[in-house]
Design a protein around this motif. Structure first.
Motif, PDB file in Angstrom:
ATOM      1  N   ASN A 211       0.846  -1.203   0.000  1.00 48.90           N
ATOM      2  CA  ASN A 211       0.000   0.000   0.000  1.00 48.90           C
ATOM      3  C   ASN A 211       0.872   1.241   0.000  1.00 48.90           C
ATOM      4  OD1 ASN A 211       0.476   0.857   2.903  1.00 48.90           O
ATOM      5  ND2 ASN A 211      -0.356  -1.178   3.221  1.00 48.90           N
ATOM      6  N   ASN A 241      -4.432  10.653   0.446  1.00 54.34           N
ATOM      7  CA  ASN A 241      -4.930   9.586  -0.406  1.00 54.34           C
ATOM      8  C   ASN A 241      -4.218   8.299  -0.047  1.00 54.34           C
ATOM      9  OD1 ASN A 241      -6.497   8.374  -2.376  1.00 54.34           O
ATOM     10  ND2 ASN A 241      -6.089   9.975  -3.877  1.00 54.34           N
ATOM     11  N   ARG A 243      -3.684   4.069  -1.454  1.00 56.56           N
ATOM     12  CA  ARG A 243      -3.895   3.086  -2.516  1.00 56.56           C
ATOM     13  C   ARG A 243      -3.231   1.770  -2.144  1.00 56.56           C
ATOM     14  NH1 ARG A 243      -5.018   2.255  -7.856  1.00 56.56           N
ATOM     15  NH2 ARG A 243      -3.632   0.879  -9.043  1.00 56.56           N
ATOM     16  N   THR A 274      -3.411  -4.754 -10.298  1.00 52.14           N
ATOM     17  CA  THR A 274      -3.950  -3.458  -9.904  1.00 52.14           C
ATOM     18  C   THR A 274      -3.275  -2.350 -10.684  1.00 52.14           C
ATOM     19  OG1 THR A 274      -4.308  -4.358  -7.687  1.00 52.14           O
ATOM     20  CG2 THR A 274      -4.465  -1.972  -7.937  1.00 52.14           C
ATOM     21  N   ASN A 305      -0.227   3.576 -13.646  1.00 50.07           N
ATOM     22  CA  ASN A 305      -1.658   3.358 -13.570  1.00 50.07           C
ATOM     23  C   ASN A 305      -2.388   4.351 -14.461  1.00 50.07           C
ATOM     24  OD1 ASN A 305      -1.708   1.382 -11.144  1.00 50.07           O
ATOM     25  ND2 ASN A 305      -0.507   3.112 -10.382  1.00 50.07           N
ATOM     26  N   THR A 309      -6.500   7.439 -11.479  1.00 49.52           N
ATOM     27  CA  THR A 309      -6.331   6.739 -10.219  1.00 49.52           C
ATOM     28  C   THR A 309      -5.557   7.603  -9.229  1.00 49.52           C
ATOM     29  OG1 THR A 309      -4.320   5.672 -11.020  1.00 49.52           O
ATOM     30  CG2 THR A 309      -6.393   4.480 -11.336  1.00 49.52           C
ATOM     31  N   ALA A 310      -5.502   7.125  -7.973  1.00 49.93           N
ATOM     32  CA  ALA A 310      -4.843   7.903  -6.923  1.00 49.93           C
ATOM     33  C   ALA A 310      -3.351   8.068  -7.195  1.00 49.93           C
ATOM     34  CB  ALA A 310      -5.059   7.230  -5.574  1.00 49.93           C
TER      35      ALA A 310
END
Length: 327
Positions: A211, A241, A243, A274, A305, A309-310
């Motif tokens: 994470n 944030n 993720r 992911t 990503n 997205t974050a």
């Protein structure tokens, strides 16, 4: 020559007269009248002795071939941190605006963490690699834990949903900083594809997961205003944030040996999950001592990503040094 022959004849006669204590056999002799007499000796002692020897030998061979080997490598990695991070404005107090709620546009801030003096900003760092090998099979783990506060960063742009990005110039950024906390695990299982005096090459498959928690404290010299709108982003604010990610990976690892002491370790993996794409590469030099190895290398880790997205991009790249202990 005669003396040698006589001695040999004498030795043979002596051995023939004495039955061997372990090796008992069936043999036939003929006498002067042409009759045969037989004397039977059992194989039990010989079979038992040979069985024990074979069992011990086989066990020794198997243990030699499949002995389990362990290694542990604590290391220090000093990467440059580059990350593009998105912070949803709608989650901020008053929508991130300087005025009443609802005046801020619905979108996200994009910031970049720079490499400036991050070493002095580290609050925690632990990096550890381990391997277990049994025959041609191997399994590894790699752990990275980092927490750093007050990292130099900047707001790159504001992204209103369904609208083009609004760039934020460097002149607007004053004292924007970021905090980053990441936990990263890489687990693999591999099989030896090439093994000789010079080179070892393993193919492997596994997973990378963990994470990333980030916080930005931005400070701008002016407000960000949407074109043809009175909606603004406040000059100062804080956003966070988080993720989590998990990616499957495949790759190769091993080393090329130049001499008894010097070798070149290498590593490459690529995967997705992911993340749209993640890859990692390492190339270094290693020197072997009696207790283990010292390694110096250059390492790069990248995760990419979607822009919405974050975490759109997250890269760690730089030199590392470690010591491998084998037992």
């Amino acid at each position: 020559m005669a003396a040698f022959t006589n001695q040999e004849t004498t030795d043979m006669r002596l051995h023939a007269d004495k039955p061997l204590p372990l090796v008992k056999k069936i043999f036939s002799t003929s006498d002067s009248v042409g009759q045969f007499s037989k004397r039977k000796m059992p194989f039990s002692s010989l079979v038992k002795s040979m069985g024990v020897c074979l069992a011990v030998g086989a066990a020794t061979g198997v243990n030699a071939q499949t002995a389990t080997q362990f290694s542990l490598t604590p290391y220090i990695w000093l990467p440059t941190i580059n990350a593009n991070l998105n912070y949803p404005v709608s989650s901020l107090p008053n929508g991130g605006s300087g005025g009443p709620a609802g005046l801020a546009p619905d979108g996200s801030l994009n910031s970049e963490i720079g490499p400036n003096d991050y070493l002095s900003k580290l609050n925690f760092a632990l990096m550890l690699n381990g391997e277990v090998r049994r025959g041609p099979w191997s399994a590894t783990f790699d752990y990275i834990g980092i927490k750093a506060t007050g990292l130099g960063s900047r707001v790159n742009s504001f992204k209103p949903f369904d609208r083009p990005d609004i760039p934020v110039s460097n002149s607007l950024n004053t004292s924007t900083t970021s905090t980053i906390k990441t936990t990263l695990w890489t687990l693999t299982a591999g099989y030896e594809l090439i093994a000789n005096d010079r080179m070892r090459l393993d193919g492997f498959a596994g997973a990378r997961f963990g994470n990333l928690d980030t916080t930005i404290d931005w400070s701008l010299s002016g407000q960000i205003t949407l074109p043809n709108s009175d909606r603004v982003i406040a000059r100062q604010g804080t956003a966070s944030n988080s993720r989590s990610f998990s990616d499957g990976i495949v790759g190769v690892r091993g080393r090329y040996r130049f001499s008894e002491q010097w070798s070149m370790p290498y590593y490459l993996d690529v995967g997705a999950g992911t993340s749209q794409l993640t890859w990692q590469a390492m190339l270094g030099a290693s020197y072997t001592f009696g207790w283990g190895d010292v390694i110096v290398a250059y390492r790069h880790l990248s995760m990419s990503n979607d822009k919405n997205t974050a975490v759109t991009d997250f890269e760690l790249s730089g030199p590392m040094i470690g010591a491998t202990f084998r037992f």
